[in-house]
Scaffold this motif. Structure first.
Motif, short mmCIF file in Angstrom:
data_model
loop_
_atom_site.label_atom_id
_atom_site.label_comp_id
_atom_site.label_asym_id
_atom_site.label_seq_id
_atom_site.Cartn_x
_atom_site.Cartn_y
_atom_site.Cartn_z
N VAL A 228 0.84 -1.20 0.00
CA VAL A 228 0.00 0.00 0.00
C VAL A 228 0.87 1.25 0.00
CG1 VAL A 228 -1.64 1.35 1.36
CG2 VAL A 228 -1.97 -1.11 1.08
N VAL A 229 1.94 1.23 0.81
CA VAL A 229 2.85 2.37 0.85
C VAL A 229 3.49 2.59 -0.53
CG1 VAL A 229 5.03 3.24 1.81
CG2 VAL A 229 3.33 2.20 3.31
N ALA A 230 3.89 1.48 -1.17
CA ALA A 230 4.52 1.61 -2.49
C ALA A 230 3.55 2.20 -3.51
CB ALA A 230 5.01 0.23 -2.96
N VAL A 231 2.28 1.80 -3.42
CA VAL A 231 1.28 2.34 -4.36
C VAL A 231 1.03 3.82 -4.08
CG1 VAL A 231 -1.14 2.23 -5.05
CG2 VAL A 231 0.17 0.13 -4.76
N VAL A 232 0.84 4.17 -2.80
CA VAL A 232 0.51 5.55 -2.45
C VAL A 232 1.65 6.49 -2.83
CG1 VAL A 232 0.09 7.11 -0.50
CG2 VAL A 232 -1.08 4.91 -0.62
N PHE A 233 2.91 6.02 -2.69
CA PHE A 233 4.05 6.88 -2.96
C PHE A 233 4.72 6.57 -4.29
CE2 PHE A 233 4.63 9.42 0.83
CZ PHE A 233 3.86 8.74 1.77
N SER A 234 4.03 5.87 -5.18
CA SER A 234 4.63 5.55 -6.46
C SER A 234 4.70 6.79 -7.33
CB SER A 234 3.79 4.47 -7.16
OG SER A 234 2.48 4.94 -7.42
N ARG A 239 -3.17 11.08 -6.28
CA ARG A 239 -4.37 11.13 -5.44
C ARG A 239 -3.99 11.24 -3.96
NH1 ARG A 239 -4.66 7.38 -9.32
NH2 ARG A 239 -6.28 7.57 -10.91
N PRO A 240 -4.76 11.99 -3.19
CA PRO A 240 -4.44 12.17 -1.76
C PRO A 240 -4.81 10.93 -0.95
CG PRO A 240 -6.48 13.32 -2.31
CD PRO A 240 -5.94 12.79 -3.61
N LEU A 241 -4.02 9.87 -1.07
CA LEU A 241 -4.35 8.59 -0.43
C LEU A 241 -3.39 8.22 0.70
CD1 LEU A 241 -5.07 6.52 -3.68
CD2 LEU A 241 -6.72 7.73 -2.24
N VAL A 242 -2.63 9.21 1.20
CA VAL A 242 -1.61 8.88 2.18
C VAL A 242 -2.22 8.27 3.44
CG1 VAL A 242 -1.62 11.17 3.26
CG2 VAL A 242 0.44 9.76 3.33
N TYR A 243 -3.47 8.64 3.75
CA TYR A 243 -4.10 8.11 4.96
C TYR A 243 -4.42 6.62 4.84
CZ TYR A 243 -8.04 9.22 1.90
OH TYR A 243 -8.86 9.31 0.83
N LEU A 244 -4.37 6.06 3.62
CA LEU A 244 -4.64 4.63 3.45
C LEU A 244 -3.56 3.78 4.12
CD1 LEU A 244 -5.85 4.16 -0.23
CD2 LEU A 244 -7.14 3.84 1.87
N CYS A 245 -2.36 4.35 4.30
CA CYS A 245 -1.28 3.56 4.89
C CYS A 245 -1.53 3.27 6.36
CB CYS A 245 0.05 4.32 4.73
SG CYS A 245 0.44 4.80 3.04
N LEU A 246 -2.23 4.18 7.05
CA LEU A 246 -2.31 4.09 8.51
C LEU A 246 -3.13 2.89 9.00
CD1 LEU A 246 -2.65 7.88 9.23
CD2 LEU A 246 -0.61 6.46 9.33
N PRO A 247 -4.31 2.59 8.42
CA PRO A 247 -5.06 1.42 8.92
C PRO A 247 -4.26 0.12 8.82
CG PRO A 247 -6.47 2.78 7.56
CD PRO A 247 -5.09 3.32 7.40
N PHE A 248 -3.52 -0.04 7.72
CA PHE A 248 -2.75 -1.27 7.57
C PHE A 248 -1.60 -1.30 8.57
CE2 PHE A 248 -4.83 -2.96 3.91
CZ PHE A 248 -5.36 -1.84 3.26
N LEU A 249 -1.03 -0.12 8.86
CA LEU A 249 0.01 -0.06 9.88
C LEU A 249 -0.56 -0.40 11.25
CD1 LEU A 249 2.97 0.54 10.36
CD2 LEU A 249 2.38 2.95 10.66
N LEU A 302 6.21 10.14 8.56
CA LEU A 302 6.90 9.05 9.26
C LEU A 302 6.73 9.17 10.77
CD1 LEU A 302 10.21 8.81 7.20
CD2 LEU A 302 8.14 7.42 7.00
N VAL A 303 6.77 10.42 11.27
CA VAL A 303 6.55 10.61 12.71
C VAL A 303 5.14 10.15 13.08
CG1 VAL A 303 6.34 12.34 14.53
CG2 VAL A 303 8.23 12.47 12.92
N VAL A 304 4.17 10.47 12.22
CA VAL A 304 2.79 10.02 12.47
C VAL A 304 2.72 8.49 12.51
CG1 VAL A 304 0.47 9.95 11.48
CG2 VAL A 304 1.71 12.11 11.57
N CYS A 305 3.43 7.85 11.57
CA CYS A 305 3.42 6.38 11.55
C CYS A 305 3.96 5.82 12.87
CB CYS A 305 4.27 5.87 10.38
SG CYS A 305 3.54 6.15 8.75
N HIS A 445 -8.69 5.84 12.69
CA HIS A 445 -7.66 6.82 13.00
C HIS A 445 -8.07 8.17 12.42
CE1 HIS A 445 -3.69 8.21 14.14
NE2 HIS A 445 -3.60 8.81 12.96
N ASP A 446 -7.90 9.21 13.23
CA ASP A 446 -8.27 10.56 12.81
C ASP A 446 -7.20 11.09 11.85
OD1 ASP A 446 -9.06 13.14 12.50
OD2 ASP A 446 -9.25 13.60 14.63
N VAL A 447 -7.56 11.26 10.58
CA VAL A 447 -6.61 11.73 9.56
C VAL A 447 -7.02 13.10 9.04
CG1 VAL A 447 -5.91 9.42 8.87
CG2 VAL A 447 -7.89 10.47 7.77
N THR A 448 -7.69 13.87 9.87
CA THR A 448 -8.16 15.20 9.42
C THR A 448 -7.00 16.06 8.95
OG1 THR A 448 -9.96 15.05 11.03
CG2 THR A 448 -9.48 17.23 10.11
#
Length: 834
Positions: A228-234, A239-249, A302-305, A445-448
């Motif tokens: 998911v991280v590789a897709v979001v940062f490819s 698309r603003p999908l960075v918050y998709l990484c957090l649920p899987f983390l 990364l700090v958020v992660c 997770h709150d990703v506001t």
């Protein structure tokens, strides 16, 4: 900061003797896993990598993982060795900066700053009193505080270095360094604290087997999270999908032991930084953000992660260990429930348990904080009505009615205490695996803040009016047309998106010409053909035709937008108006061409002048020679007697003729020197003989003058390799000037000396001298000093320029010292015969 006694009371007793043993027990294990030499080598390599891959034009690195390694080296070593290790860090980090191309002074200052940061982090962790660990929430708080303090310290020192030595901005640099180093410590140091202090492979395997996940499930979770991280940062993914990484983390944190989660975060950090450096991910949106800003956003992510995953996994791990201890000591199920509730209330993740009807059964403290309602008011309420915004609640209910059910990751909009919307990513899972229709556990997770950041990036892109950003699909249909493009070509986004190709506003003749060069059909393919073929962005100038019929020149960069597997799914064009720049360049080229032609013409005129002078001088020399010869013949009365008056007139004729002949000879010599055709017939000479001959030719000038001539030629020969005729001309011109500009009663001195490999001829007089401000032009052609002009001393101003040219042609030099009414001294230096 907790004392060592308090810290020990916070941790469960470890079955590993090395884990709670005295501090000296750490070093044997550390010698196997992170010996100082290995750690310093790693710091050197990571430091060089960070500097070498810093954003273009940036004065600081985007990410500094070496900070975590340095902090771990000090934190896991005895305090008595800190001084030596800190000094080693200064040397190693300075070397990494120097090797990456930074100036030596800047590199040393950065080395001191990095060592200071490591000491601050180790001290803040309490490593001077006891070995630091990462097992409890208190340990996590100490780690965060230590990383922030270390980041503030190095931020101050590094920003001062950049401000004072590289003209950087203090506060801006401080912020960037703080972000990169806090992220580096928070990502790397947990790996060291969890893996290095003496744990064997067997212990790690037992921790793995004791976690909630099976080996296959753990591998799948890790792989999916990284995917998911590789897709979001490819690259090309906008698309603003960075918050998709957090649920899987969060899922990884809930299912794996802490050391595995720390390694997962480290892998994510490396992957995110590498992909962002290659231009991928939502933090590099269409090139509108500065590289330093993108880097700061990446480090914040990364700090958020770390802050999302590590507190959760530590809480779950502490719960597991405590439950194990409670079971061993006869604890009951109620104790476990109370402990579970305490653990859930200590995490920042949003955790809600709902029954089959969607009513809230349990919610943790984080839900109460975000929603602003107590647990008593939430329990029994419908999940969608109590937590979601009205519009989001309706959508949530529709998904339930459709029969699909809320499975997997959902993007929900929660309601804050003030009524404002909060963006939440939520994962729905059955409470019991064997009952998918029963109660559900919703983890969110709150990703506001992340969503707002993405919105800000989109707004910045839309507000960019000086640069046109145009996106297309693979066939050339426009899919994105920003405000800068609207302003540049005069068409609106509504007119272009989904309806036109960029070829619409390009000059047709340029498209046809480029198509012939590439061998393709005219159209959209001419813009992307090379990008498809090489995969490298292409930049070239094009002419845009605006909607009002006017044209402008743009510099257009076209790049491909690709999927994870490298498949092209579109293209992105970024254009900047360079019309005025290209006009200025063309004007400059025209001016330079005119200048070149003018210089060529001047050279031609100078050549013509030189040829004219040479030709005229040759033509004058023959009749002058005849005039002088006949004058001398008449003066000897060979053709008849002459009376005294006639003899005096013949003397004047001869004197004037010789002056004119000298002028002609000077002109011929000057023409030969300028054309480079002066033929020096060099031979071995005694410079004394040259001086004597020159004096003999000037006897007539000395006759009738009241001048004292002092001659000091020495007893030994002064050998030089030169042209005797030209050297005689040099000495004659110097002596002639001395005679002309010295009044009767004065003195002229000629001295010849030999100094090593140099012969030195000095000609001095006590004449009228030369003004100091005119001496720098003394050897210029046709220059005459003002003192000579006032005194009406005859001359052409060519003699000294010829002397200077002849001396230089012999590899020598000439110096002059003079002052008004104090005389003049010329010193000629010539190389002696080798």
């Amino acid at each position: 900061m907790s004392t060592s006694t308090e810290r020990a009371s916070e941790r469960p007793v470890s079955p590993d003797p090395a884990a709670e043993g005295p501090r000296r027990a750490v070093l044997p294990a550390l010698g196997l896993a992170l010996a100082p030499a290995l750690a310093l080598t790693l710091v050197l390599a990571l430091g060089f990598w960070s500097v070498a891959f810093a954003p273009s034009g940036s004065q600081v690195a985007a990410w500094w993982p070496a900070a975590g390694v340095s902090a771990a080296l000090l934190a896991l070593s005895p305090p008595r060795s800190w001084a030596a290790l800190a000094l080693s860090l200064v040397v190693v980090t300075s070397a990494a900066n120097i090797a990456a191309g930074r100036p030596v002074l800047v590199a040393v200052c950065f080395g001191v700053a990095n060592a200071t940061e490591a000491v601050v982090v180790a001290w803040a962790l309490g490593a001077a009193r006891a070995r630091p660990a990462l097992r409890t929430a208190a340990d996590m708080r100490r780690l965060v505080v230590a990383s922030v303090l270390g980041g503030l310290a190095i931020g101050l020192l590094a920003s001062l270095t950049v401000t004072l030595l590289e003209d950087g901005e203090l506060l801006v640099t401080w912020g960037r360094v703080l972000a990169s180093h806090v992220a580096g410590v928070l990502v790397v140091l947990p790996v060291a604290l969890l893996l290095l202090p003496g744990a064997s492979v067997g212990i790690r395997w037992r921790e793995w087997r004791g976690s909630s996940a099976t080996t296959l499930e753990a591998a799948a979770l890790v792989g999916v999270a990284l995917g998911v991280v590789a897709v979001v940062f490819s690259p090309g993914q906008e698309r603003p999908l960075v918050y998709l990484c957090l649920p899987f983390l969060v899922l990884v944190a809930m299912r794996l032991p802490p050391w595995a989660v720390s390694l997962e975060i480290l892998a994510i950090a490396v992957l995110v930084n590498v992909l962002t450096h290659e231009g991928g991910g939502p933090f590099v949106e269409a090139g509108t953000l500065a590289p330093e800003t993108s880097a700061a956003l990446v480090q914040s992510f990364l700090v958020v992660c770390v802050m999302v995953a590590m507190p959760l996994v530590l809480a779950l791990e502490q719960r597991r260990e405590t439950l194990t201890d409670l079971r061993r000591s006869g604890g009951d199920l109620q104790v476990e429930r109370d402990f579970t509730a305490a653990v859930l209330d200590s995490t920042d993740s949003l955790i809600v348990v709902v029954d089959q009807a969607g009513r809230i059964v349990r919610a943790n403290a984080a839900v109460e904080r975000v929603r602003g309602l107590t647990l008593a008011r939430l329990v029994g309420s419908a999940y969608d009505e109590a937590l979601l915004m009205p519009g989001a609640a309706a959508h949530y209910r529709r998904t339930l009615v459709s029969g699909d059910g809320p499975d997997g990751v959902q993007h929900q909009v929660w309601r804050s205490p003030s009524g404002h919307a909060r963006a939440v990513t939520a994962t729905h899972r059955p409470l019991h695996r064997d009952d998918p229709t029963g109660p559900m556990v919703i983890t969110g997770h709150d990703v506001t803040e992340q969503v707002e950041t993405q919105g800000l990036l989109r707004s910045i892109l839309d507000a960019t009016t000086a640069t046109a950003v145009i996106g297309t699909d693979t066939e050339g249909l426009i899919t994105f047309f920003n405000a800068g493009a609207e302003a540049m070509v005069g068409f609106t986004s509504l007119e272009m998106v989904g309806r036109a190709s960029p070829a619409v506003f390009h000059l047709e003749s340029e498209i046809v010409e480029r198509a012939l060069e590439l061998g393709v059909a005219p159209g959209f393919e001419v813009f992307v053909h090379e990008v498809r073929r090489t995969g490298v962005p292409e930049r070239r100038d094009w002419t845009y035709c605006r909607s009002d019929g006017t044209t402008l020149v743009v510099s257009l960069t076209v790049s491909a937008r690709t999927d994870v597997d490298g498949t092209i799914h579109g293209f992105l064009g970024i254009a900047a108006d360079v019309t005025e720049r290209r006009r200025a360049e063309e004007s400059l080229r025209t001016a330079l061409e005119h200048e070149r032609l003018a210089v060529a013409r001047l050279h031609e005129l100078d050549r013509i002048k030189t040829d004219f002078v040479s030709s005229t001088s040759h033509e004058l020399r023959t009749p002058l020679t005849s005039v002088l010869g006949f004058s001398q013949l008449l003066a000897t009365e060979a053709v008849g007697p002459v009376n005294p008056r006639q003899l005096a007139l013949l003397g004047r004729i001869e004197k004037s003729g010789r002056r004119l002949l000298d002028l002609v000879e000077n002109l011929l010599t000057l023409a030969s020197l300028e054309s480079g055709e002066l033929d020096l017939r060099k031979a071995a000479l005694d410079l004394r003989e040259v001086v004597v001959i020159a004096l003999e030719t000037l006897e007539e000038s000395l006759r009738g003058r009241d001048l004292t001539l002092d001659l000091d030629l020495g007893a030994a020969p002064v050998g030089v390799w030169g042209d005797q005729e030209q050297l005689e001309r040099t000495v004659s011109n110097l002596l002639s000037n001395a005679i002309k500009f010295t009044t009767d009663g004065g003195r002229i001195e000629v001295a010849l000396t030999h100094d090593g490999d140099q012969a030195r001829l000095r000609v001095s007089d006590t004449g009228m001298g030369i003004p100091l401000d005119e001496q720098d032009r003394l050897f210029s052609r046709f220059f005459r000093a003002s003192s000579a002009t006032v005194a009406a001393v005859p001359g052409t101003g060519l003699g000294l320029s010829i002397v200077h040219a002849i001396v230089e042609a012999h590899g020598g030099s000439i110096e002059v010292t003079s002052a008004p009414d104090e005389g003049t001294t010329f010193v000629v230096h010539l190389p002696t015969e080798s």
